[in-house]
Design a protein around this motif. Structure first.
Motif, PDB file in Angstrom:
ATOM      1  N   LEU A   1       0.842  -1.183   0.000  1.00  0.00           N
ATOM      2  CA  LEU A   1       0.000   0.000   0.000  1.00  0.00           C
ATOM      3  C   LEU A   1       0.883   1.240   0.000  1.00  0.00           C
ATOM      4  N   ARG A   2       0.748   2.084  -1.014  1.00  0.00           N
ATOM      5  CA  ARG A   2       1.417   3.384  -1.006  1.00  0.00           C
ATOM      6  C   ARG A   2       0.448   4.384  -0.392  1.00  0.00           C
ATOM      7  N   LEU A   3       0.853   5.003   0.715  1.00  0.00           N
ATOM      8  CA  LEU A   3      -0.016   5.897   1.460  1.00  0.00           C
ATOM      9  C   LEU A   3       0.197   7.339   1.039  1.00  0.00           C
ATOM     10  N   SER A   4      -0.739   8.199   1.400  1.00  0.00           N
ATOM     11  CA  SER A   4      -0.698   9.598   0.966  1.00  0.00           C
ATOM     12  C   SER A   4       0.498  10.355   1.521  1.00  0.00           C
ATOM     13  N   ASP A   5       1.090   9.870   2.625  1.00  0.00           N
ATOM     14  CA  ASP A   5       2.256  10.546   3.196  1.00  0.00           C
ATOM     15  C   ASP A   5       3.562  10.072   2.561  1.00  0.00           C
ATOM     16  N   GLY A   6       3.467   9.234   1.528  1.00  0.00           N
ATOM     17  CA  GLY A   6       4.653   8.753   0.827  1.00  0.00           C
ATOM     18  C   GLY A   6       5.184   7.429   1.336  1.00  0.00           C
TER      19      GLY A   6
ATOM     20  N   THR B   1      10.659   0.086   7.276  1.00  0.00           N
ATOM     21  CA  THR B   1      11.124   0.429   5.930  1.00  0.00           C
ATOM     22  C   THR B   1      12.020  -0.649   5.326  1.00  0.00           C
ATOM     23  N   GLU B   2      12.961  -1.158   6.109  1.00  0.00           N
ATOM     24  CA  GLU B   2      13.909  -2.132   5.575  1.00  0.00           C
ATOM     25  C   GLU B   2      13.211  -3.407   5.129  1.00  0.00           C
ATOM     26  N   ARG B   3      12.280  -3.902   5.932  1.00  0.00           N
ATOM     27  CA  ARG B   3      11.568  -5.127   5.576  1.00  0.00           C
ATOM     28  C   ARG B   3      10.658  -4.915   4.365  1.00  0.00           C
ATOM     29  N   VAL B   4      10.015  -3.749   4.294  1.00  0.00           N
ATOM     30  CA  VAL B   4       9.148  -3.454   3.149  1.00  0.00           C
ATOM     31  C   VAL B   4       9.973  -3.386   1.866  1.00  0.00           C
ATOM     32  N   GLU B   5      11.121  -2.736   1.928  1.00  0.00           N
ATOM     33  CA  GLU B   5      11.968  -2.620   0.733  1.00  0.00           C
ATOM     34  C   GLU B   5      12.461  -3.987   0.271  1.00  0.00           C
TER      35      GLU B   5
END
Length: 278
Positions: free
Chosen positions: A215-220, A238-242
């Motif tokens: 999910l890309r959220l409105s806050d980036g 962030t690291e796990r998502v990337e």
């Protein structure tokens, strides 16, 4: 700062509030459930279940109650909020669903079932029934899950890209008519939906056993939700998502193009027997 005024002691949860409103309106009129059934129609047991929160009922009965009580569209509005209430889903899904509703773009990998946002009514019903749901609980979950499709409808709907393993197309429903409807639904063009099929010939990859939604959220920010047969996990680090995104990008590079994918699904559709005409 002045003390906050408590306007009402009624619940702020849409589903409970709906049941409370129904009970309040009836008791203020001094009606029993049987009295209400006589003037509005339907069985009194249905109204009892609605007032206990056992079922939401359908839009027709809710509109009839609004008309009888002279409440305009009030009950129908609360009913719609209750139907979309994420508390109908298990705890592990609630925060994810709230973020999903706010997402400005979504992309997804499906292991063995179509993404929930592209599941037809028939698919949802058979899948939930296979999981053991029955009766009113089944009907409520079908209503709630089917309603999720509205996220992809309308002019402001977010773009959605899905990569579906070929296993999605091989895992057929028992109801052949419902399965044909599901396959046809996957072939229908939607301006904001980009489907890909990942054929078995692509081999093993980094998401082989893991349904994943980004999910890309409105806050980036981008968050991910992973799911298997026993648990789901919302990932915001962030690291796990990337790391998951890199795996997803590799999978997408192996997948068929949207045009090739549509042709692939149409070939699968030809293998599903048509019901004989009656």
């Amino acid at each position: 700062m002045p003390q906050r005024l408590v306007v009402t002691e009624m619940s702020h949860e849409p589903r409970k509030r709906f049941a409370e409103e129904l009970r309040r309106l009836r008791t203020e009129r001094g009606l029993t459930l049987r009295d209400l059934a006589k003037v509005v129609g339907w069985d009194p047991s249905l109204f009892g279940k609605m007032e206990r929160g056992g079922t939401l009922g359908g839009p027709e009965v809710v509109q009839a109650l609004d008309q009888y009580y002279g409440t305009g569209p009030l009950l129908l509005i609360v009913w719609e909020l209750a139907l979309a209430d994420p508390t109908q889903f298990k705890e592990q899904y609630r925060r994810y669903m709230m973020l999903e509703a706010e997402a400005v773009s979504l992309w997804h990998y499906a292991v063995s079932a179509p993404p929930g946002l592209l599941q037809t009514d028939g698919y949802v019903r058979e899948a939930l029934a296979a999981g053991g749901l029955r009766g009113e609980e089944l009907e409520q979950q079908v209503e709630a899950r089917v309603r999720r499709r509205k996220l992809l409808e309308g002019e402001d709907a977010p773009p959605f890209r899905t990569v579906m393993s070929e296993a999605v197309l091989r895992m057929q429903l028992r109801d052949k008519r419902a399965w044909r409807e599901q396959l046809v639904f996957l072939t229908e063009a939607r301006p904001n939906v980009t489907p890909h099929i990942l054929p078995f010939s692509a081999g093993l990859h980094g998401l082989t056993n893991t349904d994943t939604m980004f999910l890309r959220l409105s806050d980036g920010r981008t968050v991910a939700y992973t799911e298997n047969d026993v648990r789901g996990e919302l990932i915001e680090e962030t690291e796990r998502v990337e790391r998951l995104q890199r795996a997803y990008d590799a999978v997408r590079d192996l997948a068929l193009s949207p045009a090739e994918s549509r042709s692939f699904v149409l070939r699968m559709l030809e293998e599903v027997p048509c019901e004989p005409s009656t």
